[in-house]
Design a protein around this motif. Structure first.
Motif, PDB file in Angstrom:
ATOM      1  N   GLU A   1      62.822  58.475  40.747  1.00 31.99           N
ATOM      2  CA  GLU A   1      63.719  57.953  39.709  1.00 31.99           C
ATOM      3  C   GLU A   1      63.823  56.441  39.769  1.00 31.99           C
ATOM      4  OE1 GLU A   1      67.533  59.833  40.094  1.00 31.99           O
ATOM      5  OE2 GLU A   1      66.757  61.802  39.527  1.00 31.99           O
ATOM      6  N   GLN A   2      63.587  55.871  40.935  1.00 36.18           N
ATOM      7  CA  GLN A   2      63.684  54.425  41.136  1.00 36.18           C
ATOM      8  C   GLN A   2      62.316  53.737  41.139  1.00 36.18           C
ATOM      9  OE1 GLN A   2      66.684  52.850  41.086  1.00 36.18           O
ATOM     10  NE2 GLN A   2      67.337  54.921  40.520  1.00 36.18           N
ATOM     11  N   GLY A   3      61.274  54.492  40.790  1.00 40.05           N
ATOM     12  CA  GLY A   3      59.941  53.906  40.727  1.00 40.05           C
ATOM     13  C   GLY A   3      59.262  53.766  42.077  1.00 40.05           C
ATOM     14  N   LEU A   4      59.707  54.551  43.060  1.00 43.88           N
ATOM     15  CA  LEU A   4      59.141  54.508  44.413  1.00 43.88           C
ATOM     16  C   LEU A   4      58.591  55.883  44.781  1.00 43.88           C
ATOM     17  CD1 LEU A   4      62.043  52.556  46.187  1.00 43.88           C
ATOM     18  CD2 LEU A   4      59.852  51.619  45.443  1.00 43.88           C
ATOM     19  N   THR A   5      57.937  55.949  45.933  1.00 40.58           N
ATOM     20  CA  THR A   5      57.440  57.222  46.456  1.00 40.58           C
ATOM     21  C   THR A   5      57.841  57.333  47.925  1.00 40.58           C
ATOM     22  OG1 THR A   5      55.332  56.379  47.301  1.00 40.58           O
ATOM     23  CG2 THR A   5      55.398  57.022  44.950  1.00 40.58           C
ATOM     24  N   LEU A   6      57.580  58.480  48.509  1.00 41.74           N
ATOM     25  CA  LEU A   6      57.826  58.633  49.944  1.00 41.74           C
ATOM     26  C   LEU A   6      56.977  57.666  50.754  1.00 41.74           C
ATOM     27  CD1 LEU A   6      58.095  62.527  50.153  1.00 41.74           C
ATOM     28  CD2 LEU A   6      59.955  60.871  50.494  1.00 41.74           C
ATOM     29  N   GLY A   7      55.860  57.213  50.203  1.00 39.61           N
ATOM     30  CA  GLY A   7      55.020  56.229  50.871  1.00 39.61           C
ATOM     31  C   GLY A   7      55.671  54.867  51.002  1.00 39.61           C
ATOM     32  N   ASP A   8      56.738  54.633  50.237  1.00 39.60           N
ATOM     33  CA  ASP A   8      57.471  53.368  50.304  1.00 39.60           C
ATOM     34  C   ASP A   8      58.584  53.398  51.355  1.00 39.60           C
ATOM     35  OD1 ASP A   8      56.068  51.986  48.170  1.00 39.60           O
ATOM     36  OD2 ASP A   8      57.076  53.374  46.804  1.00 39.60           O
TER      37      ASP A   8
ATOM     38  N   TYR B   1      58.631  67.553  58.107  1.00 34.06           N
ATOM     39  CA  TYR B   1      58.269  66.129  58.023  1.00 34.06           C
ATOM     40  C   TYR B   1      56.768  65.951  57.816  1.00 34.06           C
ATOM     41  CZ  TYR B   1      57.517  61.349  59.792  1.00 34.06           C
ATOM     42  OH  TYR B   1      57.123  60.052  59.950  1.00 34.06           O
ATOM     43  N   LEU B   2      55.977  66.709  58.553  1.00 35.83           N
ATOM     44  CA  LEU B   2      54.522  66.559  58.502  1.00 35.83           C
ATOM     45  C   LEU B   2      53.911  67.046  57.190  1.00 35.83           C
ATOM     46  CD1 LEU B   2      53.600  67.442  62.192  1.00 35.83           C
ATOM     47  CD2 LEU B   2      53.550  65.180  61.081  1.00 35.83           C
ATOM     48  N   GLN B   3      54.701  67.730  56.353  1.00 35.54           N
ATOM     49  CA  GLN B   3      54.239  68.111  55.020  1.00 35.54           C
ATOM     50  C   GLN B   3      54.314  66.921  54.055  1.00 35.54           C
ATOM     51  OE1 GLN B   3      56.301  71.554  53.444  1.00 35.54           O
ATOM     52  NE2 GLN B   3      56.306  72.536  55.444  1.00 35.54           N
ATOM     53  N   TYR B   4      55.112  65.902  54.393  1.00 35.64           N
ATOM     54  CA  TYR B   4      55.383  64.788  53.484  1.00 35.64           C
ATOM     55  C   TYR B   4      54.926  63.425  54.007  1.00 35.64           C
ATOM     56  CZ  TYR B   4      58.155  68.203  51.032  1.00 35.64           C
ATOM     57  OH  TYR B   4      58.551  69.321  50.343  1.00 35.64           O
ATOM     58  N   PHE B   5      54.775  63.282  55.304  1.00 42.20           N
ATOM     59  CA  PHE B   5      54.429  61.991  55.905  1.00 42.20           C
ATOM     60  C   PHE B   5      53.217  62.142  56.817  1.00 42.20           C
ATOM     61  CE2 PHE B   5      58.894  61.833  54.852  1.00 42.20           C
ATOM     62  CZ  PHE B   5      59.002  60.616  54.203  1.00 42.20           C
ATOM     63  N   GLY B   6      52.308  61.163  56.732  1.00 45.74           N
ATOM     64  CA  GLY B   6      51.118  61.193  57.572  1.00 45.74           C
ATOM     65  C   GLY B   6      50.087  62.205  57.096  1.00 45.74           C
ATOM     66  N   THR B   7      50.120  62.523  55.796  1.00 48.08           N
ATOM     67  CA  THR B   7      49.153  63.464  55.232  1.00 48.08           C
ATOM     68  C   THR B   7      48.000  62.692  54.596  1.00 48.08           C
ATOM     69  OG1 THR B   7      50.171  63.510  53.036  1.00 48.08           O
ATOM     70  CG2 THR B   7      51.034  65.066  54.685  1.00 48.08           C
ATOM     71  N   LYS B   8      46.958  63.397  54.214  1.00 48.40           N
ATOM     72  CA  LYS B   8      45.846  62.755  53.522  1.00 48.40           C
ATOM     73  C   LYS B   8      46.334  62.161  52.203  1.00 48.40           C
ATOM     74  CE  LYS B   8      41.605  64.489  53.524  1.00 48.40           C
ATOM     75  NZ  LYS B   8      40.452  65.359  53.225  1.00 48.40           N
ATOM     76  N   GLU B   9      47.210  62.873  51.495  1.00 52.81           N
ATOM     77  CA  GLU B   9      47.738  62.402  50.212  1.00 52.81           C
ATOM     78  C   GLU B   9      48.743  61.262  50.381  1.00 52.81           C
ATOM     79  OE1 GLU B   9      48.139  65.729  51.204  1.00 52.81           O
ATOM     80  OE2 GLU B   9      46.209  66.282  50.328  1.00 52.81           O
ATOM     81  N   GLN B  10      49.493  61.276  51.451  1.00 52.50           N
ATOM     82  CA  GLN B  10      50.544  60.267  51.687  1.00 52.50           C
ATOM     83  C   GLN B  10      50.502  59.901  53.173  1.00 52.50           C
ATOM     84  OE1 GLN B  10      52.848  57.922  52.502  1.00 52.50           O
ATOM     85  NE2 GLN B  10      54.220  59.540  53.135  1.00 52.50           N
ATOM     86  N   PRO B  11      49.621  58.970  53.555  1.00 54.74           N
ATOM     87  CA  PRO B  11      49.396  58.668  54.969  1.00 54.74           C
ATOM     88  C   PRO B  11      50.467  57.817  55.647  1.00 54.74           C
ATOM     89  CG  PRO B  11      48.002  57.285  53.597  1.00 54.74           C
ATOM     90  CD  PRO B  11      48.704  58.245  52.675  1.00 54.74           C
ATOM     91  N   ASN B  12      51.350  57.187  54.877  1.00 61.24           N
ATOM     92  CA  ASN B  12      52.342  56.292  55.479  1.00 61.24           C
ATOM     93  C   ASN B  12      53.389  57.071  56.264  1.00 61.24           C
ATOM     94  OD1 ASN B  12      50.975  54.289  54.150  1.00 61.24           O
ATOM     95  ND2 ASN B  12      52.503  54.036  52.543  1.00 61.24           N
ATOM     96  N   LYS B  13      53.724  56.521  57.418  1.00 62.49           N
ATOM     97  CA  LYS B  13      54.771  57.099  58.268  1.00 62.49           C
ATOM     98  C   LYS B  13      55.836  56.026  58.480  1.00 62.49           C
ATOM     99  CE  LYS B  13      51.251  59.502  60.921  1.00 62.49           C
ATOM    100  NZ  LYS B  13      50.643  59.574  62.259  1.00 62.49           N
ATOM    101  N   PRO B  14      57.101  56.367  58.239  1.00 62.97           N
ATOM    102  CA  PRO B  14      58.157  55.382  58.475  1.00 62.97           C
ATOM    103  C   PRO B  14      58.530  55.313  59.950  1.00 62.97           C
ATOM    104  CG  PRO B  14      59.115  57.422  57.701  1.00 62.97           C
ATOM    105  CD  PRO B  14      57.620  57.610  57.680  1.00 62.97           C
ATOM    106  N   SER B  15      59.222  54.234  60.314  1.00 67.97           N
ATOM    107  CA  SER B  15      59.865  54.249  61.625  1.00 67.97           C
ATOM    108  C   SER B  15      60.984  55.274  61.512  1.00 67.97           C
ATOM    109  CB  SER B  15      60.398  52.866  61.986  1.00 67.97           C
ATOM    110  OG  SER B  15      61.405  52.462  61.096  1.00 67.97           O
TER     111      SER B  15
END
Length: 159
Positions: free
Chosen positions: A85-92, A119-133
């Motif tokens: 809704e804010q123009g961002l993704t989980l990768g941000d 968590y591993l379904q949404y972060f660090g995947t091939k589609e969304q590789p970014n992992k937050p601190s």
């Protein structure tokens, strides 16, 4: 306005640089903001899971929210929707705080593997590789008596 740097140099900061635009994403239905923009940074309030099964007033049956993995998955879906809704993704997402209460069905112990599986379904995947601190901590209880997990995130709009 003059500022002194560590090297002893005098630096002038423009008033425009010192001001950050702040926007609250909120509704009259809630006592707190869903999220707050401060410049290019979005602070998303802690989210709880949505029910897996709604309450049934006719039978007196309470809503069901599931185990830690189910609740975490629900929360990640909510966070994804808020960010979109804010123009961002989980990768941000750059930072995540996870608050966990002991699961009564597991003898009051934390279900960290359940959190990690979601968590591993949404972060660090091939589609969304970014992992937050991330920090995960045990709390005595959360605001809702059924809640096993609450997650808040900070996301930054890339330029």
């Amino acid at each position: 306005m003059a500022l002194m740097s560590a090297a002893g140099l005098c630096v002038t900061a423009s008033p425009a640089m010192a001001q950050t635009k702040v926007v609250h994403i909120q509704s009259d239905a809630s006592p707190l903001a869903t999220a707050v923009w401060a410049g290019d940074t979005l602070y998303v309030s802690g989210q709880l899971a949505s029910p897996v099964t709604l309450a049934d007033a006719a039978t007196g049956k309470a809503a069901e929210y599931g185990d830690t993995q189910t609740q975490a998955t629900s929360i990640f879906k909510k966070l994804d929707a808020i960010l979109k809704e804010q123009g961002l993704t989980l990768g941000d997402v750059v930072n995540m705080h996870v608050y966990m209460a002991g699961d009564p069905n597991k003898g009051g112990k934390l279900d960290f593997p359940g959190l990690q599986a979601a968590y591993l379904q949404y972060f660090g995947t091939k589609e969304q590789p970014n992992k937050p601190s991330r920090a995960a901590m045990q709390v005595a209880a959360l605001a809702a008596p059924w809640a096993l997990i609450e997650i808040e995130v900070i996301a930054v709009r890339s330029k």
